[in-house]
Design an enzyme around this catalytic site. Structure first.
Site, short mmCIF file in Angstrom:
data_model
loop_
_atom_site.label_atom_id
_atom_site.label_comp_id
_atom_site.label_asym_id
_atom_site.label_seq_id
_atom_site.Cartn_x
_atom_site.Cartn_y
_atom_site.Cartn_z
N ASP A 149 -22.91 1.23 46.52
CA ASP A 149 -23.13 1.07 45.25
C ASP A 149 -24.68 0.54 45.12
OD1 ASP A 149 -22.43 0.61 42.69
OD2 ASP A 149 -20.60 -0.51 42.89
N HIS A 161 -16.19 9.77 40.33
CA HIS A 161 -17.46 9.15 39.49
C HIS A 161 -18.38 9.54 39.00
CE1 HIS A 161 -17.23 4.55 37.92
NE2 HIS A 161 -18.53 5.28 38.99
C1 HEM Z 1 -14.69 -1.06 40.35
C2 HEM Z 1 -15.27 -0.20 39.09
C3 HEM Z 1 -16.33 1.37 39.99
C4 HEM Z 1 -16.40 1.34 41.26
C5 HEM Z 1 -15.80 0.74 42.68
C6 HEM Z 1 -17.63 1.97 41.23
C7 HEM Z 1 -18.77 2.79 42.73
C8 HEM Z 1 -19.70 3.34 42.03
C9 HEM Z 1 -20.12 4.57 43.39
C10 HEM Z 1 -20.45 4.29 45.01
C11 HEM Z 1 -20.85 4.94 42.84
C12 HEM Z 1 -22.44 5.59 43.82
C13 HEM Z 1 -23.42 5.08 44.11
C14 HEM Z 1 -24.23 4.41 42.92
O1 HEM Z 1 -25.51 5.15 42.61
O2 HEM Z 1 -24.11 3.59 42.62
C15 HEM Z 1 -21.52 5.05 40.94
C16 HEM Z 1 -22.17 4.98 40.71
C17 HEM Z 1 -21.94 5.07 39.21
N1 HEM Z 1 -21.36 4.59 37.88
FE1 HEM Z 1 -19.96 2.90 39.02
N2 HEM Z 1 -18.54 1.94 39.48
C18 HEM Z 1 -17.40 1.20 38.91
C19 HEM Z 1 -17.19 0.95 37.39
C20 HEM Z 1 -18.26 1.93 37.02
C21 HEM Z 1 -18.19 1.65 35.44
C22 HEM Z 1 -17.26 0.99 34.15
C23 HEM Z 1 -19.38 2.07 34.54
C24 HEM Z 1 -19.95 2.40 33.55
C25 HEM Z 1 -19.06 2.16 32.41
C26 HEM Z 1 -20.63 3.19 36.15
C27 HEM Z 1 -21.16 3.36 35.65
C28 HEM Z 1 -22.18 4.28 37.01
C29 HEM Z 1 -23.31 5.33 36.81
C30 HEM Z 1 -24.11 5.20 35.90
C31 HEM Z 1 -23.54 5.35 37.68
C32 HEM Z 1 -24.61 6.41 39.05
C33 HEM Z 1 -24.16 7.86 38.38
C34 HEM Z 1 -25.01 9.04 38.55
O3 HEM Z 1 -25.13 9.20 39.73
O4 HEM Z 1 -26.06 9.01 37.81
N3 HEM Z 1 -19.80 2.64 37.29
N4 HEM Z 1 -20.38 3.75 41.35
#
Ligand code: HEM
Length: 404
Positions: free
Chosen positions: A221, A315
């Site tokens: 993450d 996601h």
């Molecule tokens: C428990 C809740 C969440 C989990 C487990 C989670 C997990 C992840 C994971 C594994 C990634 C892929 C790796 C990375 O680029 O970091 C990711 C990407 C991302 N997450 Fe989350 N996330 C959560 C909540 C959120 C929320 C609430 C937001 C915004 C409202 C968010 C925004 C993003 C964004 C902007 C990316 C990058 C997307 C891209 O590739 O352009 N995430 N998240």
């Protein structure tokens, strides 16, 4: 300890160690009285205990500072009858205390100065919530975007973790100075502000040696981030053109979402389903469209069947920007809430920093709330938005330009 040991991954991914993120050693700062920004730490026989993140600067520390393993977020409300004079007094006291505590120097009221002497990279970041402006009638100084997020269909919010008038985000390599600084700063606010919630969080100490942060679902993450040290700095900091008041230039905003994660259900899903939910390989964090962790996701890739490789509701697809400004700095911490009955709630303290949350964060949050596969296993239970004060120079205090 050498500089690359500290947030090596963050450095590699775009140099988060600029400005107030640079490190030095407590002893050096205590004796010289000034933190030299950009100086690489020397060797230390006490590991991270002596690390100092400079407090003074254009921006507050704790935002671009690579996140150390321990954090605590403290939400506080102003006491009845408090006005701008008392708030100004609190800001002066906090500025003085924070500048000392983060430098490894005990404030005069400190009863445990030996603990203060080992800050372990302590940072304290101060924010003001919407309620503060309502209570004090400071509408002319309120950023236009400063309001709670609109309700989302996925929310099951508990007001116990709602928005407060004031926020302290404390981070450190050790939970000891963290607890100490929290107690001291909350104590210093007695008669002016009272805590409503305290939310501790943790990350992997292995990140300091270059390992990826994994959230409690085991996912890598924090891979895709804006280049806030350089070409995307405008996405993070409030500039003169967008500031509702000159006192906000150099500030930012924080959206803090407390998101419960259903571990049992997640662990019942097979690996393929879990990887499709995010769009990335669980072991390596690489996109399902191939390459390694840092390889950009190819959202146009299709299978021979014609179906997209990355699910329409994955996601990373839903979270990816539809316009260049729909990006922000993610700085999350995992949490565990241990009940008195032996139950444990697991989740993520999702902390996002950006210049304007309505323009940058909200469209992404809406897309996720409407159709993110991760919603099967996650529920937002707390939500708060803060204006993060700009940093201050030596001799100045946080928020002065907004209060005098
Ligand atoms: C428990 C809740 C969440 C989990 C487990 C989670 C997990 C992840 C994971 C594994 C990634 C892929 C790796 C990375 O680029 O970091 C990711 C990407 C991302 N997450 Fe989350 N996330 C959560 C909540 C959120 C929320 C609430 C937001 C915004 C409202 C968010 C925004 C993003 C964004 C902007 C990316 C990058 C997307 C891209 O590739 O352009 N995430 N998240």
């Amino acid at each position: 300890m050498s500089a690359p040991d500290l947030g090596r991954r963050a450095l590699l991914k775009g140099g988060l160690l600029g400005g107030a993120g640079a490190f030095t050693l407590a002893g050096a700062v205590a004796s010289s009285g000034a933190a030299s920004e950009g100086s690489a730490p020397g060797t230390s026989s006490t590991g991270t205990a002596d690390l100092v993140v400079p407090f003074h600067g254009e921006h507050q520390a704790g935002i671009t500072t690579p996140p150390p393993p321990h954090a605590v977020f403290v939400g506080m409300d102003l006491d009845d009858g408090v006005g701008t004079t008392e708030l100004g007094r609190l800001m002066r006291v906090w500025t003085d205390d924070i500048s000392r505590l983060t430098a490894g120097v005990a404030p005069v009221t400190d009863q445990e100065p030996e603990v203060a002497a080992r800050p372990a990279g302590l940072t304290v970041t101060v924010g003001w919530g919407p309620g503060l402006f309502d209570r004090l009638g400071l509408d002319d100084r309120r950023p236009s975007w400063l309001a709670p997020l609109p309700p989302m269909p996925v929310d099951d919010l508990d007001e116990a973790y709602g928005g407060t008038d004031l926020l302290l985000q404390l981070c450190s390599h050790s939970p000891v100075p963290l607890a100490h600084a929290r107690r001291l700063l909350v104590g210093a606010a007695r008669g002016i502000a009272t805590p409503r919630w305290v939310q501790p969080g943790f990350r992997d100490p292995g990140e300091q040696a270059g390992l990826a942060f994994r959230n409690e679902f085991g996912q890598v993450d924090g891979t895709v981030q804006p280049d806030v040290a350089d070409r995307d700095a405008d996405l993070l900091w409030i500039g003169p053109a967008s500031a509702s008041h000159p006192g906000w230039v150099g500030g930012s905003s924080l959206v803090l979402r407390r998101i419960r994660m259903d571990m049992e259900d997640w662990e019942r899903a097979d690996r393929v389903a879990r990887e499709h939910a995010v769009g990335r390989d669980l072991a390596t964090g690489a996109p399902l469209t191939g390459g390694e962790e840092s390889t950009p996701v190819d959202l146009h890739a299709v299978l021979p069947s014609g179906l997209p490789v990355v699910d329409r509701h994955a996601h990373v697809r839903r979270a990816s920007p539809h316009a260049p400004h729909e990006r922000f700095l993610r700085r999350p911490y995992s949490y565990e809430q241990v009940g008195t009955d032996g139950t444990v709630e697991t989740g993520l303290l999702f902390a996002a920093f950006q210049a304007d949350p309505v323009r940058q964060f909200l469209p992404v949050q809406r897309r996720l709330a409407e159709g993110d596969l991760l919603n099967i296993w996650t529920v937002p239970v707390g939500s708060a938005v803060y204006a993060v004060l700009p940093g201050c120079a030596e001799g100045d205090w946080l928020g002065r330009a907004l209060l005098v």
